[in-house]
Design a protein around this motif. Structure first.
Motif: not given
Length: 96
Positions: A4-12, A56-65
């Motif tokens: 799932k994370m890999k797919m989100l990475q590809i889409l983003n 993964s940090l960028m996709l999951e954590l708005k605090e990191y962004r």
């Protein structure tokens, strides 16, 4: 990295690659890459590649962004970062 994370990475990739290039060109890149490793330990990430951890940090954590926007500082980099690295995220960013 999960499927799932890999797919989100590809889409983003259209957002992640420019953000990663901005980080690589930043004056604060040493600090940012140290923080990536720190966040990896804190969130118990298993990814090995730096880009995968960053993704993964960028996709999951708005605090990191938000932290990344702060670290990029002012000027042109920050203007670009605000358009590429959203604090609020978009539906494709959200990971549940």
């Amino acid at each position: 990295m999960s499927k799932k994370m890999k797919m989100l990475q590809i889409l983003n990739l259209w957002r992640l690659i420019p953000a990663y290039l901005i980080v690589c060109a930043s004056n604060n890149k040493a600090i940012i890459f140290e923080e990536i490793q720190h966040w990896k330990k804190c969130t118990r990430r298993t990814e090995k590649a730096r880009f995968d951890i960053f993704s993964s940090l960028m996709l999951e954590l708005k605090e990191y962004r938000t932290l990344l926007q702060y670290r990029l500082g002012g000027g042109v980099q920050q203007i670009i970062a605000k358009n590429v690295v959203s604090r609020y995220g978009y539906p494709v960013y959200q990971y549940s």
